[in-house]
Design an enzyme around this catalytic site. Structure first.
Site, PDB file in Angstrom:
ATOM      1  N   GLN A  96       0.846   2.048 -10.257  1.00  0.00           N
ATOM      2  CA  GLN A  96       0.597   2.535 -11.627  1.00  0.00           C
ATOM      3  C   GLN A  96       1.574   1.936 -12.630  1.00  0.00           C
ATOM      4  O   GLN A  96       1.177   1.444 -13.689  1.00  0.00           O
ATOM      5  CB  GLN A  96       0.702   4.069 -11.656  1.00  0.00           C
ATOM      6  CG  GLN A  96       0.400   4.663 -13.020  1.00  0.00           C
ATOM      7  CD  GLN A  96       0.713   6.155 -13.123  1.00  0.00           C
ATOM      8  OE1 GLN A  96       1.311   6.751 -12.222  1.00  0.00           O
ATOM      9  NE2 GLN A  96       0.318   6.762 -14.223  1.00  0.00           N
TER      10      GLN A  96
ATOM     11  N   ASP B   3       3.943  -6.928  -3.616  1.00  0.00           N
ATOM     12  CA  ASP B   3       3.400  -5.651  -3.144  1.00  0.00           C
ATOM     13  C   ASP B   3       2.930  -5.856  -1.712  1.00  0.00           C
ATOM     14  O   ASP B   3       2.731  -7.000  -1.271  1.00  0.00           O
ATOM     15  CB  ASP B   3       2.219  -5.201  -4.031  1.00  0.00           C
ATOM     16  CG  ASP B   3       1.985  -3.696  -3.983  1.00  0.00           C
ATOM     17  OD1 ASP B   3       2.291  -3.010  -4.986  1.00  0.00           O
ATOM     18  OD2 ASP B   3       1.517  -3.181  -2.933  1.00  0.00           O
ATOM     19  N   ILE B   4       2.718  -4.743  -1.014  1.00  0.00           N
ATOM     20  CA  ILE B   4       2.174  -4.833   0.347  1.00  0.00           C
ATOM     21  C   ILE B   4       0.663  -5.044   0.284  1.00  0.00           C
ATOM     22  O   ILE B   4       0.049  -5.545   1.214  1.00  0.00           O
ATOM     23  CB  ILE B   4       2.543  -3.556   1.151  1.00  0.00           C
ATOM     24  CG1 ILE B   4       2.375  -3.782   2.649  1.00  0.00           C
ATOM     25  CG2 ILE B   4       1.753  -2.343   0.667  1.00  0.00           C
ATOM     26  CD1 ILE B   4       2.960  -2.662   3.495  1.00  0.00           C
TER      27      ILE B   4
ATOM     28  N   TYR C 291       9.180  13.816  -0.692  1.00  0.00           N
ATOM     29  CA  TYR C 291       9.334  12.824  -1.767  1.00  0.00           C
ATOM     30  C   TYR C 291      10.628  13.105  -2.539  1.00  0.00           C
ATOM     31  O   TYR C 291      11.445  12.207  -2.769  1.00  0.00           O
ATOM     32  CB  TYR C 291       8.113  12.909  -2.686  1.00  0.00           C
ATOM     33  CG  TYR C 291       8.161  12.065  -3.939  1.00  0.00           C
ATOM     34  CD1 TYR C 291       8.094  10.677  -3.883  1.00  0.00           C
ATOM     35  CD2 TYR C 291       8.248  12.666  -5.200  1.00  0.00           C
ATOM     36  CE1 TYR C 291       8.107   9.909  -5.049  1.00  0.00           C
ATOM     37  CE2 TYR C 291       8.256  11.914  -6.361  1.00  0.00           C
ATOM     38  CZ  TYR C 291       8.193  10.538  -6.278  1.00  0.00           C
ATOM     39  OH  TYR C 291       8.206   9.785  -7.433  1.00  0.00           O
TER      40      TYR C 291
ATOM     41  N   LYS D  74      14.035  10.916  -2.934  1.00  0.00           N
ATOM     42  CA  LYS D  74      14.506  10.498  -4.263  1.00  0.00           C
ATOM     43  C   LYS D  74      15.982  10.884  -4.466  1.00  0.00           C
ATOM     44  O   LYS D  74      16.756  10.111  -5.014  1.00  0.00           O
ATOM     45  CB  LYS D  74      13.625  11.101  -5.368  1.00  0.00           C
ATOM     46  CG  LYS D  74      12.263  10.439  -5.465  1.00  0.00           C
ATOM     47  CD  LYS D  74      12.397   9.001  -5.938  1.00  0.00           C
ATOM     48  CE  LYS D  74      11.148   8.191  -5.841  1.00  0.00           C
ATOM     49  NZ  LYS D  74      11.321   6.771  -6.114  1.00  0.00           N
TER      50      LYS D  74
HETATM   51  P1  NAD Z   1       2.329   3.830  -7.059  1.00  0.00           P
HETATM   52  O1  NAD Z   1       2.072   4.664  -5.854  1.00  0.00           O
HETATM   53  O2  NAD Z   1       1.280   3.746  -8.090  1.00  0.00           O
HETATM   54  O3  NAD Z   1       2.687   2.339  -6.621  1.00  0.00           O
HETATM   55  C1  NAD Z   1       3.558   2.078  -5.561  1.00  0.00           C
HETATM   56  C2  NAD Z   1       3.259   0.694  -5.049  1.00  0.00           C
HETATM   57  O4  NAD Z   1       4.100   0.479  -3.914  1.00  0.00           O
HETATM   58  C3  NAD Z   1       1.808   0.509  -4.585  1.00  0.00           C
HETATM   59  O5  NAD Z   1       1.208  -0.596  -5.219  1.00  0.00           O
HETATM   60  C4  NAD Z   1       1.925   0.292  -3.068  1.00  0.00           C
HETATM   61  O6  NAD Z   1       0.984  -0.644  -2.561  1.00  0.00           O
HETATM   62  C5  NAD Z   1       3.354  -0.248  -2.961  1.00  0.00           C
HETATM   63  N1  NAD Z   1       3.908  -0.038  -1.620  1.00  0.00           N
HETATM   64  C6  NAD Z   1       3.809   1.048  -0.834  1.00  0.00           C
HETATM   65  N2  NAD Z   1       4.429   0.836   0.336  1.00  0.00           N
HETATM   66  C7  NAD Z   1       4.955  -0.409   0.276  1.00  0.00           C
HETATM   67  C8  NAD Z   1       5.714  -1.212   1.167  1.00  0.00           C
HETATM   68  N3  NAD Z   1       6.033  -0.776   2.400  1.00  0.00           N
HETATM   69  N4  NAD Z   1       6.087  -2.438   0.754  1.00  0.00           N
HETATM   70  C9  NAD Z   1       5.765  -2.915  -0.464  1.00  0.00           C
HETATM   71  N5  NAD Z   1       5.017  -2.199  -1.350  1.00  0.00           N
HETATM   72  C10 NAD Z   1       4.630  -0.973  -0.969  1.00  0.00           C
HETATM   73  O7  NAD Z   1       3.720   4.319  -7.686  1.00  0.00           O
HETATM   74  P2  NAD Z   1       4.173   4.254  -9.208  1.00  0.00           P
HETATM   75  O8  NAD Z   1       3.624   5.438  -9.875  1.00  0.00           O
HETATM   76  O9  NAD Z   1       3.934   2.925  -9.753  1.00  0.00           O
HETATM   77  O10 NAD Z   1       5.739   4.535  -9.030  1.00  0.00           O
HETATM   78  C11 NAD Z   1       6.714   3.511  -9.054  1.00  0.00           C
HETATM   79  C12 NAD Z   1       8.069   4.163  -8.878  1.00  0.00           C
HETATM   80  O11 NAD Z   1       8.289   5.100  -9.934  1.00  0.00           O
HETATM   81  C13 NAD Z   1       8.235   4.947  -7.581  1.00  0.00           C
HETATM   82  O12 NAD Z   1       9.556   4.850  -7.120  1.00  0.00           O
HETATM   83  C14 NAD Z   1       7.963   6.377  -8.009  1.00  0.00           C
HETATM   84  O13 NAD Z   1       8.601   7.299  -7.176  1.00  0.00           O
HETATM   85  C15 NAD Z   1       8.571   6.371  -9.396  1.00  0.00           C
HETATM   86  N6  NAD Z   1       8.029   7.417 -10.249  1.00  0.00           N
HETATM   87  C16 NAD Z   1       6.717   7.411 -10.607  1.00  0.00           C
HETATM   88  C17 NAD Z   1       6.233   8.431 -11.406  1.00  0.00           C
HETATM   89  C18 NAD Z   1       4.786   8.476 -11.831  1.00  0.00           C
HETATM   90  O14 NAD Z   1       4.353   9.474 -12.408  1.00  0.00           O
HETATM   91  N7  NAD Z   1       4.010   7.441 -11.585  1.00  0.00           N
HETATM   92  C19 NAD Z   1       7.087   9.446 -11.839  1.00  0.00           C
HETATM   93  C20 NAD Z   1       8.411   9.435 -11.422  1.00  0.00           C
HETATM   94  C21 NAD Z   1       8.881   8.404 -10.645  1.00  0.00           C
HETATM   95  N1  SER Z   2       4.519  11.701 -10.838  1.00  0.00           N
HETATM   96  C1  SER Z   2       5.243  11.732  -9.620  1.00  0.00           C
HETATM   97  C2  SER Z   2       4.522  12.518  -8.595  1.00  0.00           C
HETATM   98  O1  SER Z   2       3.808  13.422  -8.987  1.00  0.00           O
HETATM   99  C3  SER Z   2       6.602  12.332  -9.851  1.00  0.00           C
HETATM  100  O2  SER Z   2       7.550  11.463  -9.401  1.00  0.00           O
HETATM  101  O3  SER Z   2       4.693  12.287  -7.428  1.00  0.00           O
END
Ligand code: NAD
Ligand code: SER
Length: 321
Positions: A18, A40-41, A148, A152
């Site tokens: 995302q 990415d994976i 999770y 974190k």
């Molecule tokens: P997401 O789940 O949309 O994307 C994560 C990506 O990581 C995916 O494309 C997946 O294919 C890849 N992935 C998973 N396992 C893998 C591996 N072994 N090797 C390589 N790639 C791998 O997550 P996001 O929402 O883009 O979040 C990015 C970061 O931001 C994360 O650390 C998440 O915890 C943090 N975060 C996100 C949010 C949110 O609301 N989206 C909020 C707080 C924190």
């Molecule tokens: N938006 C994220 C989740 O719901 C918070 O890190 O997992």
């Protein structure tokens, strides 16, 4: 925003998620297309592949990670690869492995190869039910109940350890739920994105949390701004490193539905809480981000009204093309 002179070659892990899907083009515009290596994976779409360098990379494979960093002469990493909260509860062992060993591998390779700067994002999920719900403070004892959240907190502690022990410049912040046109990846806050998708398609939405559930949220442009501002901030001004609270907006699921309904009056939502309600109930409703404001000048630009307006306009535009 001031321009950094230090980040020259950037690796983004989890670039197809995302946040990565939107952060990668913004970094490429700022630092040059060929200076930002997405990885990415999963396999990228043809469009994404044509937009700049991409490497297929499992973050758990430290040898491959080291190779990519050496080949491209990377000096900065944005580490986004992770398993989010809802998916994590379905397979805690996998979340533990990807989130903990992923961060460990990034930190260890970055230390070994003497990288300039590393970004490791955290989340509001570090807080647990004992934290005050309103304006969750910055520096408190963290007792999350989700796997999770546990990964974190550990990621924050490890990142800070690498800063103090090895002098590796690791930075991170506790993002709220991120709202974007790019699809969410299995988090508890995904309903706040899905509502928009259903509304613009003229569909009724089944929301998996109660109508009165309030959580901290942030619109994607603010999310990207926060990452870049923190990464470009003057190190000498930072008292915190990998664990900044950052705020955006707070609203209930019902308030968001009402905001969307102002623009799409036919939109209807049914509330049928599932296991994600329990996760949401352990998180705060809002967070105190005064330290981010003081140390690197953070302030969010969007509120619920401006965010909803822009989200609907963007999604409508995509739908009508
Ligand atoms: P997401 O789940 O949309 O994307 C994560 C990506 O990581 C995916 O494309 C997946 O294919 C890849 N992935 C998973 N396992 C893998 C591996 N072994 N090797 C390589 N790639 C791998 O997550 P996001 O929402 O883009 O979040 C990015 C970061 O931001 C994360 O650390 C998440 O915890 C943090 N975060 C996100 C949010 C949110 O609301 N989206 C909020 C707080 C924190
Ligand atoms: N938006 C994220 C989740 O719901 C918070 O890190 O997992």
């Amino acid at each position: 925003m001031m321009t950094s002179v230090r980040m020259k070659k950037i690796l983004v892990t989890g670039a197809l998620g995302q946040i990565g899907l939107e952060l990668t083009p913004v970094l490429r515009k700022r630092y040059g297309k060929d200076n930002v290596i997405a990885s990415d994976i999963r396999s990228p779409s043809k469009n994404f592949l044509n937009s700049g360098p991409f490497e297929s990379l499992n973050i758990l494979n430290r040898t491959d990670l080291e190779e990519v960093i050496k080949v491209y002469d990377i000096d900065t990493v944005f580490h986004l690869a992770a398993i989010l909260s809802a998916t994590g509860e379905k397979n805690p062992q996998n979340a533990l492995e990807v989130n903990l060993f992923g961060v460990y591998n990034i930190l260890e390779v970055s230390r070994k190869l003497n990288l300039t700067r590393v970004f490791v994002p955290s989340s509001i999920a570090v807080f647990g039910p004992e934290t005050s719900k309103i304006n969750a403070p910055q520096d408190i004892s963290l007792r999350p109940r989700t796997i999770y959240g546990i990964t974190k907190v550990t990621g924050e502690l490890l990142s800070n350890y690498y800063y103090y022990k090895f002098g590796l410049d690791v930075r991170g912040l506790r993002w709220p739920g991120i709202i974007s046109t790019s699809p969410p990846g299995g988090g508890t806050t995904d309903y706040a994105v899905e509502m928009f998708y259903y509304a613009v398609e003229g569909k009724r939405y089944k929301c998996f949390v109660r109508e009165d559930t309030v959580l901290p949220m942030m619109y994607m442009p603010d999310c990207l701004k926060s990452a870049i501002m923190l990464m470009e901030a003057d190190l000498s001004r930072l008292k915190h490193h990998a664990d900044f609270n950052v705020g955006g907006m707070s609203f209930s699921a019902g308030e968001l539905a009402a905001e969307i309904k102002k623009r799409i009056p036919s939109f209807e939502v049914d509330y049928e809480p599932d296991f994600r309600q329990e996760i949401a109930d352990t998180w705060p409703k809002s967070i105190d981000d005064s330290d981010a404001r003081i140390e690197w000048g953070w302030s969010a630009s969007y509120n619920i009204t401006s965010m909803a307006e822009e989200m609907i306009n963007k999604l409508m535009k995509v739908r009508n093309t």
